[in-house]
Design a protein around this motif. Structure first.
Motif, PDB file in Angstrom:
ATOM      1  N   ALA A  48       0.977  -1.067   0.311  1.00  0.00           N
ATOM      2  CA  ALA A  48      -0.087  -0.005   0.011  1.00  0.00           C
ATOM      3  C   ALA A  48       1.122   1.175   0.028  1.00  0.00           C
ATOM      4  CB  ALA A  48      -0.977   0.047   1.176  1.00  0.00           C
ATOM      5  N   GLU A  49       0.406   2.373  -0.733  1.00  0.00           N
ATOM      6  CA  GLU A  49       1.212   3.454  -0.931  1.00  0.00           C
ATOM      7  C   GLU A  49       0.133   4.516   0.004  1.00  0.00           C
ATOM      8  OE1 GLU A  49       3.518   4.769  -3.994  1.00  0.00           O
ATOM      9  OE2 GLU A  49       3.177   2.866  -4.909  1.00  0.00           O
ATOM     10  N   CYS A  50       0.551   5.156   0.805  1.00  0.00           N
ATOM     11  CA  CYS A  50      -0.248   6.373   1.490  1.00  0.00           C
ATOM     12  C   CYS A  50       0.520   7.724   1.276  1.00  0.00           C
ATOM     13  CB  CYS A  50      -0.258   6.162   2.954  1.00  0.00           C
ATOM     14  SG  CYS A  50      -1.320   4.798   3.648  1.00  0.00           S
ATOM     15  N   VAL A  51      -0.645   8.626   0.834  1.00  0.00           N
ATOM     16  CA  VAL A  51       0.039  10.060   0.992  1.00  0.00           C
ATOM     17  C   VAL A  51      -0.717  10.827   1.863  1.00  0.00           C
ATOM     18  CG1 VAL A  51       0.938   9.765  -1.475  1.00  0.00           C
ATOM     19  CG2 VAL A  51      -1.279  10.408  -1.038  1.00  0.00           C
ATOM     20  N   TYR A  52      -0.124  11.790   2.577  1.00  0.00           N
ATOM     21  CA  TYR A  52      -0.688  12.514   3.315  1.00  0.00           C
ATOM     22  C   TYR A  52      -0.106  14.054   3.376  1.00  0.00           C
ATOM     23  CZ  TYR A  52       2.621  10.370   6.953  1.00  0.00           C
ATOM     24  OH  TYR A  52       3.654  10.144   7.610  1.00  0.00           O
ATOM     25  N   LYS A  53      -1.118  15.079   3.765  1.00  0.00           N
ATOM     26  CA  LYS A  53      -0.629  16.488   3.874  1.00  0.00           C
ATOM     27  C   LYS A  53      -0.605  16.724   5.345  1.00  0.00           C
ATOM     28  CE  LYS A  53      -2.698  18.153  -0.315  1.00  0.00           C
ATOM     29  NZ  LYS A  53      -1.249  18.655  -0.936  1.00  0.00           N
ATOM     30  N   CYS A  54       0.247  17.512   5.709  1.00  0.00           N
ATOM     31  CA  CYS A  54       0.491  17.936   7.303  1.00  0.00           C
ATOM     32  C   CYS A  54       0.341  19.343   7.612  1.00  0.00           C
ATOM     33  CB  CYS A  54       1.755  17.297   7.869  1.00  0.00           C
ATOM     34  SG  CYS A  54       1.899  15.527   7.799  1.00  0.00           S
ATOM     35  N   THR A  55      -0.270  19.581   8.781  1.00  0.00           N
ATOM     36  CA  THR A  55      -0.392  21.175   9.068  1.00  0.00           C
ATOM     37  C   THR A  55       0.984  21.636   9.833  1.00  0.00           C
ATOM     38  OG1 THR A  55      -1.297  20.484  10.934  1.00  0.00           O
ATOM     39  CG2 THR A  55      -2.734  20.939   9.027  1.00  0.00           C
ATOM     40  N   ASP A  56       1.840  20.905  10.047  1.00  0.00           N
ATOM     41  CA  ASP A  56       3.111  21.362  10.419  1.00  0.00           C
ATOM     42  C   ASP A  56       4.274  20.203  10.153  1.00  0.00           C
ATOM     43  OD1 ASP A  56       5.222  22.929  11.963  1.00  0.00           O
ATOM     44  OD2 ASP A  56       3.722  23.089  13.663  1.00  0.00           O
ATOM     45  N   TYR A  57       5.552  20.842  10.272  1.00  0.00           N
ATOM     46  CA  TYR A  57       6.654  19.858   9.881  1.00  0.00           C
ATOM     47  C   TYR A  57       6.761  18.836  10.932  1.00  0.00           C
ATOM     48  CZ  TYR A  57       7.287  23.958   6.890  1.00  0.00           C
ATOM     49  OH  TYR A  57       7.090  24.900   5.715  1.00  0.00           O
ATOM     50  N   TYR A  58       7.518  17.668  10.422  1.00  0.00           N
ATOM     51  CA  TYR A  58       7.980  16.819  11.403  1.00  0.00           C
ATOM     52  C   TYR A  58       9.008  17.119  12.197  1.00  0.00           C
ATOM     53  CZ  TYR A  58      10.206  12.337  12.551  1.00  0.00           C
ATOM     54  OH  TYR A  58      10.825  11.426  13.634  1.00  0.00           O
ATOM     55  N   ALA A  59       8.677  16.892  13.616  1.00  0.00           N
ATOM     56  CA  ALA A  59       9.744  17.553  14.515  1.00  0.00           C
ATOM     57  C   ALA A  59      10.266  16.113  15.511  1.00  0.00           C
ATOM     58  CB  ALA A  59       9.134  18.579  15.443  1.00  0.00           C
ATOM     59  N   PRO A  60      11.166  15.566  15.113  1.00  0.00           N
ATOM     60  CA  PRO A  60      11.553  14.171  15.848  1.00  0.00           C
ATOM     61  C   PRO A  60      11.774  14.316  17.174  1.00  0.00           C
ATOM     62  CG  PRO A  60      13.373  15.022  14.335  1.00  0.00           C
ATOM     63  CD  PRO A  60      12.243  15.915  14.218  1.00  0.00           C
ATOM     64  N   GLU A  61      12.236  15.373  17.745  1.00  0.00           N
ATOM     65  CA  GLU A  61      12.335  15.655  19.217  1.00  0.00           C
ATOM     66  C   GLU A  61      10.960  15.751  19.929  1.00  0.00           C
ATOM     67  OE1 GLU A  61      12.690  19.867  17.552  1.00  0.00           O
ATOM     68  OE2 GLU A  61      13.031  17.857  17.036  1.00  0.00           O
ATOM     69  N   TYR A  62       9.951  15.878  19.241  1.00  0.00           N
ATOM     70  CA  TYR A  62       8.599  15.917  19.947  1.00  0.00           C
ATOM     71  C   TYR A  62       7.785  14.608  19.534  1.00  0.00           C
ATOM     72  CZ  TYR A  62      10.002  20.432  20.960  1.00  0.00           C
ATOM     73  OH  TYR A  62      10.662  21.612  21.409  1.00  0.00           O
ATOM     74  N   ASP A  63       8.480  13.721  18.529  1.00  0.00           N
ATOM     75  CA  ASP A  63       7.482  12.545  17.778  1.00  0.00           C
ATOM     76  C   ASP A  63       7.696  11.551  18.878  1.00  0.00           C
ATOM     77  OD1 ASP A  63       6.249  11.151  16.020  1.00  0.00           O
ATOM     78  OD2 ASP A  63       8.177  10.043  15.510  1.00  0.00           O
ATOM     79  N   ARG A  64       6.071  11.235  19.090  1.00  0.00           N
ATOM     80  CA  ARG A  64       5.805   9.926  20.212  1.00  0.00           C
ATOM     81  C   ARG A  64       5.228   8.799  19.695  1.00  0.00           C
ATOM     82  NH1 ARG A  64       8.699  13.071  22.184  1.00  0.00           N
ATOM     83  NH2 ARG A  64       8.766  13.958  24.161  1.00  0.00           N
ATOM     84  N   SER A  65       5.301   7.630  20.072  1.00  0.00           N
ATOM     85  CA  SER A  65       4.530   6.563  19.583  1.00  0.00           C
ATOM     86  C   SER A  65       3.727   5.821  20.730  1.00  0.00           C
ATOM     87  CB  SER A  65       5.598   5.180  19.185  1.00  0.00           C
ATOM     88  OG  SER A  65       5.919   5.674  17.779  1.00  0.00           O
ATOM     89  N   LEU A  66       2.465   5.722  20.437  1.00  0.00           N
ATOM     90  CA  LEU A  66       1.493   4.966  21.245  1.00  0.00           C
ATOM     91  C   LEU A  66       1.668   3.392  20.868  1.00  0.00           C
ATOM     92  CD1 LEU A  66      -0.879   4.834  23.701  1.00  0.00           C
ATOM     93  CD2 LEU A  66      -2.374   5.455  21.479  1.00  0.00           C
ATOM     94  N   LEU A  67       1.633   2.416  21.847  1.00  0.00           N
ATOM     95  CA  LEU A  67       1.770   1.187  21.740  1.00  0.00           C
ATOM     96  C   LEU A  67       0.561   0.783  20.948  1.00  0.00           C
ATOM     97  CD1 LEU A  67       3.797  -1.310  21.772  1.00  0.00           C
ATOM     98  CD2 LEU A  67       2.538  -1.730  24.026  1.00  0.00           C
ATOM     99  N   TRP A  68       0.512  -0.064  19.665  1.00  0.00           N
ATOM    100  CA  TRP A  68      -0.406  -0.397  18.937  1.00  0.00           C
ATOM    101  C   TRP A  68      -1.238  -1.487  19.498  1.00  0.00           C
ATOM    102  CZ3 TRP A  68      -1.474  -5.372  17.153  1.00  0.00           C
ATOM    103  CH2 TRP A  68      -0.207  -6.338  17.452  1.00  0.00           C
ATOM    104  N   ASN A  69      -0.923  -2.256  20.406  1.00  0.00           N
ATOM    105  CA  ASN A  69      -1.857  -3.425  20.896  1.00  0.00           C
ATOM    106  C   ASN A  69      -2.000  -2.869  22.543  1.00  0.00           C
ATOM    107  OD1 ASN A  69       0.751  -3.721  21.895  1.00  0.00           O
ATOM    108  ND2 ASN A  69       0.681  -5.951  21.646  1.00  0.00           N
ATOM    109  N   ASP A  70      -1.964  -1.610  22.890  1.00  0.00           N
ATOM    110  CA  ASP A  70      -2.418  -1.332  24.368  1.00  0.00           C
ATOM    111  C   ASP A  70      -3.884  -1.786  24.551  1.00  0.00           C
ATOM    112  OD1 ASP A  70      -1.997   0.855  26.516  1.00  0.00           O
ATOM    113  OD2 ASP A  70      -3.961   1.249  25.908  1.00  0.00           O
ATOM    114  N   ALA A  71      -3.876  -2.506  25.990  1.00  0.00           N
ATOM    115  CA  ALA A  71      -5.210  -2.935  26.378  1.00  0.00           C
ATOM    116  C   ALA A  71      -6.355  -1.916  26.496  1.00  0.00           C
ATOM    117  CB  ALA A  71      -4.805  -4.083  27.352  1.00  0.00           C
ATOM    118  N   THR A  72      -5.609  -1.161  26.981  1.00  0.00           N
ATOM    119  CA  THR A  72      -6.731   0.039  27.571  1.00  0.00           C
ATOM    120  C   THR A  72      -7.487   0.605  26.300  1.00  0.00           C
ATOM    121  OG1 THR A  72      -5.204   0.648  29.457  1.00  0.00           O
ATOM    122  CG2 THR A  72      -7.021   2.608  28.744  1.00  0.00           C
TER     123      THR A  72
END
Length: 181
Positions: free
Chosen positions: A126-150
């Protein structure tokens, strides 16, 4: 284009008008005056394009600062696209919604700022394309665990196999431990 509501009022599915004949099709995928209603007039400043193989799961990503609204669509294949409300003051805090986005259905998903976003590839690629309203800022990037039970996302895993994850996404935070807005 038509806006379709989801169970989280700020997240919208956008269905374009598609005009086709024996030559193929035409559709408008973006119009500033139309999107201003959803973005509050905030412009898109960055376009991203990813290609992933079946079973890949990208996300669930969000930025604590330089927050990004995203307009997501699939130009080849199909994905199960998910957003999680990370806004602690929201009535839908911690809830998720999903949409199947595909080259065939041509739907787009508006992901507002304050949401974690990710997708799982259901087709061979699959190829996804997406527009963003701000630039990628790796120092503020976070990941939520994909299989979180909550959060308890019901991922449509192909043949029940665990998804292919990046090191960053495999180390995502549990919802109860994740930084929020």
């Amino acid at each position: 284009m038509r806006i379709i509501d989801t169970n989280i009022c700020d997240v919208k599915i956008i269905e374009p008008s598609v005009y086709g004949d024996e030559r193929g099709f035409f559709m408008e995928t973006y119009r500033a005056s139309f999107m201003d209603v959803l973005t509050g007039g905030k412009p898109f400043v960055q376009d991203n394009h990813s290609k992933s193989s079946q079973g890949s799961l990208r996300g669930l990503h969000y930025q604590l600062q330089h927050t990004q609204g995203k307009l997501v669509r699939v130009i080849q294949g199909s994905v199960f696209d998910v957003v999680v409300d990370m806004r602690s003051s929201s009535s839908t805090f911690g809830q998720w919604v999903s949409a199947e986005l595909s080259a065939e259905n041509k739907k787009q998903l508006w992901v507002p700022e304050g949401f974690a976003h990710g997708f799982y590839v259901m087709s061979e690629t699959a190829e996804c394309v997406y527009k963003c309203t701000d630039y990628y800022a790796p120092e503020y990037d976070r990941s939520l665990l994909w299989n979180d039970a909550t959060v308890a996302i019901d991922w449509p895993l192909v043949e029940g196999k665990l998804p292919l994850l990046s090191v960053k996404d495999a180390a995502g935070k549990l919802f109860n431990e994740a930084e929020k807005f």
